[in-house]
Structure formats: C-alpha cells, structure tokens
Design an enzyme around this catalytic site. Sequence first.
Site, PDB file in Angstrom:
ATOM      1  N   SER A 140       0.837  -1.197   0.000  1.00 61.02           N
ATOM      2  CA  SER A 140       0.000   0.000   0.000  1.00 61.02           C
ATOM      3  C   SER A 140       0.880   1.258   0.000  1.00 61.02           C
ATOM      4  O   SER A 140       1.623   1.480  -0.953  1.00 61.02           O
ATOM      5  CB  SER A 140      -0.955  -0.040   1.200  1.00 61.02           C
ATOM      6  OG  SER A 140      -1.966   0.925   1.074  1.00 61.02           O
ATOM      7  N   ASP A 192      -8.961  -4.711  -5.894  1.00 61.88           N
ATOM      8  CA  ASP A 192      -8.581  -3.822  -4.786  1.00 61.88           C
ATOM      9  C   ASP A 192      -9.760  -2.922  -4.394  1.00 61.88           C
ATOM     10  O   ASP A 192     -10.369  -2.280  -5.244  1.00 61.88           O
ATOM     11  CB  ASP A 192      -7.382  -2.971  -5.188  1.00 61.88           C
ATOM     12  CG  ASP A 192      -6.679  -2.343  -3.993  1.00 61.88           C
ATOM     13  OD1 ASP A 192      -7.373  -1.791  -3.121  1.00 61.88           O
ATOM     14  OD2 ASP A 192      -5.445  -2.414  -3.924  1.00 61.88           O
ATOM     15  N   HIS A 252      -7.607  -5.445  -1.335  1.00 59.29           N
ATOM     16  CA  HIS A 252      -6.380  -4.741  -0.934  1.00 59.29           C
ATOM     17  C   HIS A 252      -5.492  -5.625  -0.058  1.00 59.29           C
ATOM     18  O   HIS A 252      -4.272  -5.560  -0.137  1.00 59.29           O
ATOM     19  CB  HIS A 252      -6.740  -3.454  -0.192  1.00 59.29           C
ATOM     20  CG  HIS A 252      -5.589  -2.533   0.008  1.00 59.29           C
ATOM     21  ND1 HIS A 252      -4.885  -1.973  -1.044  1.00 59.29           N
ATOM     22  CD2 HIS A 252      -4.990  -2.067   1.136  1.00 59.29           C
ATOM     23  CE1 HIS A 252      -3.919  -1.205  -0.568  1.00 59.29           C
ATOM     24  NE2 HIS A 252      -3.958  -1.246   0.745  1.00 59.29           N
TER      25      HIS A 252
END
Length: 803
Positions: free
Chosen positions: A671, A744, A778
């Site tokens: 991330s 995601d 994610h």
Amino acid sequence: MKLKVTLLLFLNIGFFAFAQENLTYQKPSKSILDLADYEKAPTVSMDTKKENMLLMYRSTYKTLDDLNQDELRLGGLRINPVTNISSSVTYTTNLKLRKISGKEEVQVSGLPQNPKISNILWSPNDKKIVFSHTTNSGVELWFLDVETAKATKLTEATVNANLGNPFSWFLDNETILVKMLPKNRKPLLDPKNDLPTGPIISNTAGTKSQNRTFPDMLKNQSDEINFENITTSELYKVNLNGNATLFKEAAMYYGERISPDGNYIMLTTIQKPFSYVVPLYRFPSRTIVYDARGKEIKIVNEVPLNEIIPKGFMAVRKGKREMAWRNDKPATLSYVVALDEGDPANKVDCRDEVFLWNAPFTSEATSLAKVPQRYDDIIWGNDNVAFLTDQWYDTRNTKTYLINPANPAQQPKVITDRNQQDVYSDPGVFETRKNEYNKYVLAIEKDNAYRIGDGYTKEGQFPFIDEFNLKTLQSKRIYTSPYKDKKEDLLEIEDFKAGKVLVQIQSKSEYPNYYFRNIKKQNSLTPITSFKNPFESIKNVSKEVIKYKRKDGLELSGTLYLPAGYDKAKKEKLPLLIWAYPAEYKDRNSAGQSTQNSNEFTTPYYGSFVYWVTKGYVVLDDAAFPIIGEGTTEPNDNFMPQLVANAEAAIDAVDALGYINRKKVAIGGHSYGAFMTANLLTHSNLFACGIARSGAYNRTLTPFGFQTEQRNYWEVPEVYTKMSPFMNADKMKTPLLLVHGEADNNPGTFTLQTERYYQALKGLGATARMVILPKEAHSYVAKENILHLLWEQDQFLEKYLKN
C-alpha cells in the site's frame, strides 16, 4: 527489405513471448512453505464474569473458491447477492466451550455440517450466544446454550446481513431483534441484461466538494435499484423457541440501537436520493425512536445527502451527529453539533457542542458541554462523572476533560492535554465495566477510576495500571509489568479489590496465552490457555530491536532478524531485506519514539519479509520511516529527502553491525509502503531491487488528498507530481516486482495504478515484473494467491538480490 521485416516480426514475437507468462499457481520453497502452511490457533471470547470461554476456530486462509463467488459492489459495499452477507467475511468453522477454571474443551453439538459462522454475540446474562450461519442460499440465525454446549437453529436462511451484524439482544435474554429479507423481495437486476432508458447524468452547481476516490460506488439506475433491494429488511422479534413476530415493516435499516432499559429502539434508515460519488454512510438518513411495541415516539434526526463537505480531516457535516444512547441512563440520547458549520477553516472559540435528550423527547435537548476542538468520545460514569475527549488533527492535539453531567454549568476539568502521537506520554485508557443495563461504563471504586496503558518508554515497553483519583485528579501507579524478556498485555481488571487482572503474555518463541495475574501478590499467575508455537522452525532466529540515528540526528528503530545459528563474531556478509511503511508526524519528538518490542511473538505472514530469515537473509522489519513537517510545513513538503535519509540510516545501521553486503539490499512494502518502495528505487541508488504491493503511483489520480495529505492537487501540484513514481518513471533503473489484487477495494489504490505504472516502466525500458492476483482485494486472503506471492518474491529475490 523482406529480411528486415522478417527479423522485426521475429523480434516482436520474442518480445511478447517473454512479456506475458501463462503460469499456473506455484508454491514457495520448503522452508517458507513450512511456515506459511500452518494451523491457526483459535480466537478466544470470554463472558463478562470470566467463567466460560468460547473457542472459535478458523481456517488459516481462504481459498480461491471462497473468493470466486457472486459479488455486488454498491455504495461502498461488497456483498454476495445469493447469500446476503459481505463477500469479504471470514468465517469461523468450529466452536468449542471451556470453563475458564478447567482445562476440558467441550465440542459444541448440533452445529450444521461444514459451518460458516459469523456475527457471534453473547446474551446480556452470558448464558446464551447467538450467531449467524451462512448456507449456499442465505444466512440463518442460530443460538448456543452455554450450559449444555448445544447449538440450535432459530430461522431459515432469510436473515439479511448485507449491512453488517443483523441482530441485537433484548435485555430479557430471550428475544433478538433481527433483520430479515422482505417476503415480497423482488429479484435483482442484471445490469448486463437491463437496457438503459437513457444516459447517466451528473450535475455540479459550482459548490466545492472535495471527495476522495472512493471505490465501489453506484454507477447507474440499475445499481440504485439493486442497492435498495439488498439493503431493505423487515425487522422481527425472534425468541429462543424460534417464534418470529414482525416488529417493523420493510425499510433500508442501517442502524438499530436498543435503549439501555430496553423500552425504546432507535432505528436509522437510509433515504433517497442516493449518490454516485460517496459511500452509503453519506446517503440521506432518518432516525426515529420507537417504543418496545413499535409505536413511533419521535423523529430525532434527519440527515440530507452529504456529498459536499469542507476540506480537511476535521471537517464534519452540519446537524446532529454521533447520536447514541447514554450508557449509564435508562433512555437518554447524546449527540453532537458542529459550532463551526463543520468547516475547520472557520475561526470559532468552540468547535463542537454536546447535547443530552431524555426520552420520550417531550422537552428540548439540553447542552452538556462545548469543546474547543472536534469531539472524539465520551466515557459515561454516573450522574456526576464522565470523561469527554476532543482532538485536532492539524496539531495532533487531544484533550480529555472530567465533566459533571448533572451540572453542565460546572467548568470541565482538563486532565490530559497532549500530542496524540507522543506514545511515551500516553496515560492509557480508562477501564470500564458492564452495568445493570449490560452497557459499559466507567469503573469507579471509592472515588477512583483506573487507566491501563501500553507503557512505551525509551527503555522498552512496560504496560501499567494507574489509579486516578476523581477528586484530586492525581494518578498513582499500582502496577508496572516487570518483563524484559517477555511482553505482557494488560487486558481487563476483573476484581479491583483483590487485584485480579486478565493479561496476555508472549515472547519471541512463546505463543500469546491468557493468564490471570494478581497485582497484589508478587509473581501470582494463573494460566488460562496453553496454545503452542506453530512456528518452531524459527524459534532460534536472532531477534532484536535496534536503534539508530538519521543524519539529522532523529532516532529511528527497526526489528532485526538474523538466521538461526548466525555467527555474530564471524559476521558473514548476507543480503538485507527491509520492510517498511512511512508515517507522518508534526514534531520530531514523537517521530523519534519506538513502539517495537523484540519480545513480541514472531508471526511470519505474507505482510513482511520474515520468512526469508530461513533462507540466509538478514531482515529489518517495520523499519521506522517517519516524515516530519513541523509548524506550517507539511510532512509531504520534504517527503523525498526524508524518505531517502530514512533508508540510508537503516542500511548504515545494519552495515555498521557487520552483518550485510550493502550492495545486496532490497526494500519492500504494501500500500503506502509500495508507494515508498517505488520512490526509493526512483530517487536513490541504495537498493538492488524492490517489491511493491498494492500501491498507488500516480497522485494526480487521487487529486483531493491521499494518506495524510489534506491539500488538493491544485493547491500543491509540485508536491503531487514530485511524489508520483509514475511521473518519474524515466528515472527508474532498478528491478521492481509489482503485485496487486485484481479487485482492490481500498480508496486510491485501484488496480489500474499498478497496471499503468507497469506500462510506463515497460515502455521506458525498465526491469519490472507485474503480478495481478485474481479475485484479491487490498489485503490478500486466498491460500493459492498467498503461496504464489511468496514464490514470486522468492524467485525475484534469488535472481536480483542474492545472485
């Protein structure tokens, strides 16, 4: 000419052959696989009196088949339209009960075959537990009798769990308020088969609306119809005999809160119009209080569509918000109203005002307190004692006030005024306990309240319990954890007079287990659980927190792992892997503090490089990467030089110990850590390669802020451009492994970010590999994808780092 064309054709065929691989799922090498493929210990839930515990067993990973299900993505939700529950829920697959004072685990009988259990909730008297079970066709309501350890089904698969937990206990311990699918529910529309009746049109009337890039928004009329369909429920009262009585007709019920005394029910429903730019929690809503028979008492709040909100993390909407029942009263609502119209840019003496409103709401609400910063929380105690907390993000300040609910005219007393990022000064959290209404209120013993703190210090972590006198406002420390070779978490004070505390203790190689500690008797520990270490193969690796300084004198830290048997005297030069995630601060003091504890149990998982300590690598995990912006300077104004300085300091520190070949260093992150990785490879020559997972690389695609950046692109275009690896792709010369989940769901880190960045790197001749993990959001959850990810990382590091 013919020869030239033939040669070009051959080169193009060769290029594309190497550019695209048709690769089946792979597994990592044995030393990594042995750690990754393990059996997870159960999660523990204890009743209020600590007499019984529920052991909840889950699979270590999901499977691709779990992810390969029907899914609707609407209004910020991701749900399975067949089963009517979140598509991302992680199920409990077995339940056992155990007396806390005993050791025998009792298998719960009557469970469905291959159970998929979620939404587990103890009854107020702790004698029953309700839970949901997801079948192939929907969600059922079940209950568990704690005394007999027998589970019983209460409803068919008609529960609507699309908006989260679908039920609540009444105080009688026999009745549950349940959201059920409407009996006349219409079939969902298939957008692919539903021909549009017109174009999709949105309007803006010139009012600024600086919303971030939310995923899974509504896109068309079919989405609106389907959203209303999946969120609409009928409310039923279901008793433990399975009898169901309709309580309220069909509506889009978003929140159901029963008053502490059980005489009122506050229901919040989603209203129209819906939005295509913000999630459902910013849709219009109406909140109504009913009596226990379902008669409407009062509309207590109506909230319009909230697409337009001022800029800044402290911006809030106008009107009543944070509406909830006061825990220490039978039926009193509290709520907050912004005095600055919700706009941080407005200059006012007080930002928020807190109100109290007594049922049945025949009189007006009364003011309880005004606070100079944004309201954060209230811990209710009794008629004369409550703790109110406010905060302000720009200064990172938080204050806690002692207030007298019975006398709002009495001046609030500030008991803490601190930087919320300053962990060394954190006074801890006030202890609460359940009252006669089954609600948590401040635990008060003879004018004393109690705080449990994490106990971070320069010398290490030493959790503590403080006794806080409500009259003198003075604190007295009554316990400090003495461990230097273990980590003790203080979870809950069970008996204030006797000094009985529920704790969890762990070490580098000892799995976290529960104990009762008597803080009034030295070394008095009573074991509760005895979970074993599932990672025996790394119990002898060297693990320590190292501290070092950045070139500007800022103190940093990281957890350093060395392979088992590594000779620190011989000092063989090994490759180094660094895993990190940047954090923003407004002052140097907080940025230089460490919350790492080398005695924390070592749990290797896909979110770190720890696995590779088994393959001859040195690993610096959770390396500190602070980015500081003091005063009027924002952290991102000097993001790049600080980022590189952090990396240099980490490498220098481990190199000074003599353990590494500094020409063989890799950096990785997930991330924002992926964003960090790409920037470090672009703007420094410190690394041989990098691994970036599920990141965002083009900040112009998140133009109204990202991470902790509150300014928009048009205010500071140079910051957005300089910080974007995509904009600087021509500078990338270091091998990079890019990984992203195909689905995601995190704001800003759309899969498109990695795809476009990879295309730029490819077009500019950089060395890069892109891996898109099917069905993953994610965070990655499927076993097939995680094992393949570890294989990809292993192959990449062997090729570009070790060899």
